[in-house]
Write an enzyme that holds these catalytic residues in place. Structure first.
Site, mmCIF file in Angstrom:
data_model
loop_
_atom_site.group_PDB
_atom_site.id
_atom_site.type_symbol
_atom_site.label_atom_id
_atom_site.label_comp_id
_atom_site.label_asym_id
_atom_site.label_seq_id
_atom_site.Cartn_x
_atom_site.Cartn_y
_atom_site.Cartn_z
ATOM 1 N N ASN A 88 -33.070 -18.495 33.501
ATOM 2 C CA ASN A 88 -33.304 -18.288 34.924
ATOM 3 C C ASN A 88 -34.792 -18.410 35.246
ATOM 4 O O ASN A 88 -35.616 -18.674 34.372
ATOM 5 C CB ASN A 88 -32.756 -16.914 35.342
ATOM 6 C CG ASN A 88 -32.225 -16.905 36.756
ATOM 7 O OD1 ASN A 88 -32.795 -17.524 37.653
ATOM 8 N ND2 ASN A 88 -31.128 -16.191 36.967
ATOM 9 N N HIS A 118 -51.708 -11.695 16.413
ATOM 10 C CA HIS A 118 -53.150 -11.770 16.163
ATOM 11 C C HIS A 118 -53.543 -10.648 15.212
ATOM 12 O O HIS A 118 -52.916 -9.576 15.205
ATOM 13 C CB HIS A 118 -53.938 -11.628 17.466
ATOM 14 C CG HIS A 118 -53.616 -12.658 18.495
ATOM 15 N ND1 HIS A 118 -54.208 -13.901 18.514
ATOM 16 C CD2 HIS A 118 -52.759 -12.636 19.545
ATOM 17 C CE1 HIS A 118 -53.742 -14.597 19.537
ATOM 18 N NE2 HIS A 118 -52.845 -13.855 20.170
ATOM 19 N N SER A 153 -33.014 -9.559 33.107
ATOM 20 C CA SER A 153 -34.278 -9.842 33.785
ATOM 21 C C SER A 153 -35.426 -8.951 33.321
ATOM 22 O O SER A 153 -35.255 -7.751 33.079
ATOM 23 C CB SER A 153 -34.103 -9.660 35.296
ATOM 24 O OG SER A 153 -33.176 -10.576 35.812
ATOM 25 N N ALA A 171 -32.309 -4.950 31.394
ATOM 26 C CA ALA A 171 -33.450 -5.357 32.205
ATOM 27 C C ALA A 171 -34.676 -4.500 31.905
ATOM 28 O O ALA A 171 -34.585 -3.279 31.791
ATOM 29 C CB ALA A 171 -33.096 -5.259 33.681
ATOM 30 N N THR A 176 -38.826 -4.796 20.000
ATOM 31 C CA THR A 176 -39.821 -4.930 18.938
ATOM 32 C C THR A 176 -39.209 -5.039 17.548
ATOM 33 O O THR A 176 -39.939 -5.268 16.574
ATOM 34 C CB THR A 176 -40.790 -3.738 18.962
ATOM 35 O OG1 THR A 176 -40.041 -2.521 18.757
ATOM 36 C CG2 THR A 176 -41.522 -3.655 20.293
ATOM 37 N N LYS A 177 -37.887 -4.839 17.455
ATOM 38 C CA LYS A 177 -37.232 -4.951 16.153
ATOM 39 C C LYS A 177 -35.846 -5.550 16.339
ATOM 40 O O LYS A 177 -35.329 -5.627 17.452
ATOM 41 C CB LYS A 177 -37.149 -3.598 15.453
ATOM 42 C CG LYS A 177 -36.389 -2.529 16.212
ATOM 43 C CD LYS A 177 -36.435 -1.205 15.471
ATOM 44 C CE LYS A 177 -35.672 -0.109 16.213
ATOM 45 N NZ LYS A 177 -35.723 1.174 15.486
ATOM 46 N N ARG A 194 -25.526 1.732 23.048
ATOM 47 C CA ARG A 194 -24.177 1.892 22.496
ATOM 48 C C ARG A 194 -23.675 0.538 22.027
ATOM 49 O O ARG A 194 -24.279 -0.506 22.306
ATOM 50 C CB ARG A 194 -23.211 2.473 23.532
ATOM 51 C CG ARG A 194 -23.029 1.617 24.780
ATOM 52 C CD ARG A 194 -21.982 2.235 25.699
ATOM 53 N NE ARG A 194 -21.864 1.542 26.962
ATOM 54 C CZ ARG A 194 -21.163 0.430 27.158
ATOM 55 N NH1 ARG A 194 -20.511 -0.134 26.131
ATOM 56 N NH2 ARG A 194 -21.097 -0.131 28.349
#
Length: 225
Positions: A88, A118, A153, A171, A176-177, A194
């Site tokens: 989208n 970095h 989104s 949303a 991060t994992k 869940r």
């Protein structure tokens, strides 16, 4: 080029590479130019726009891949798409390392997939002079979104993450994992809310024919107490 490996190959392989090299600059410029061209083409020129998309992302050819512009990426050639995927408005794919969308992946508006990494220490992170000249050393880790996933989104998927099959990222989540298959995750950082199961079934065709408000089995159980 160092140790016989060019900088672009280093980048794709997740090794440290010189982001300030002429080789990377030229490849990056080409990707940015192709992105700009895709975004500027009117939707009334649909087939021309789709050709521009496959020029930017060669793996999209013949895959029924649709992207609403504006769309932004760095190279395009590092994006690998399966069949029937959709992105989208305002998708941002930072494809330093490979980004893979398997079949039937849906990407919501304002979603960022960010593969770059970095060094944490500033003296290693900044552009500086080394024995053979100035180098801007960085690296990346790939992102893989398995088949049937829905990334809602304004979610952000960070480098090195794999989203398991059929999972949903809520949303605004920051992932991060890795996410297991068939799960709903959300939050910052994202956590498992869940598992997805049969209680999420809406019976869409029957609901559509009856012109009823779509409610899952779980929602109906809540309403009925």
């Amino acid at each position: 080029m160092a140790n016989g490996i060019n900088e672009f190959e280093r980048m794709k392989a997740g090794k440290l590479y010189n982001a300030g090299s002429n080789e990377i600059f030229k490849a990056h410029l080409l990707g940015l130019a192709r992105t700009q061209r895709f975004n500027k083409i009117s939707y009334y020129r649909w087939f021309t726009k789709q050709r521009a998309l496959t020029k930017l992302i060669p793996s999209a050819k013949g895959k029924n891949f649709f992207v609403f512009s504006p769309f932004y990426c760095e190279y395009g050639v590092n994006i690998n798409v399966g069949k029937d995927c959709f992105v989208n408005y305002n998708g941002i794919f930072l494809d330093i390392a490979p980004i893979t969308l398997e079949d039937n992946v849906w990407i919501g508006a304002n979603v960022t997939l960010a593969t770059p990494k970095h060094p944490f220490l500033v003296d290693e992170r900044v552009n500086k002079e080394y024995p053979d000249g100035f180098h801007d050393l960085e690296y990346g880790e790939p992102i893989t979104i398995k088949k049937g996933c829905w990334i809602c989104s304004s979610a952000t998927i960070c480098s090195g993450v794999t989203i398991g099959e059929n999972s949903i990222v809520a949303a605004g989540a920051v992932v991060t994992k890795d996410v297991p298959p068939n799960t709903l995750v959300g939050g910052v950082p994202a956590k498992i809310i869940r598992e997805l199961d049969e209680q999420d079934r809406i019976n869409v065709w029957d609901t559509y024919l009856k012109n009823e408000t779509p409610l899952s089995i779980r929602d109906k159980m809540k309403i009925n107490g």
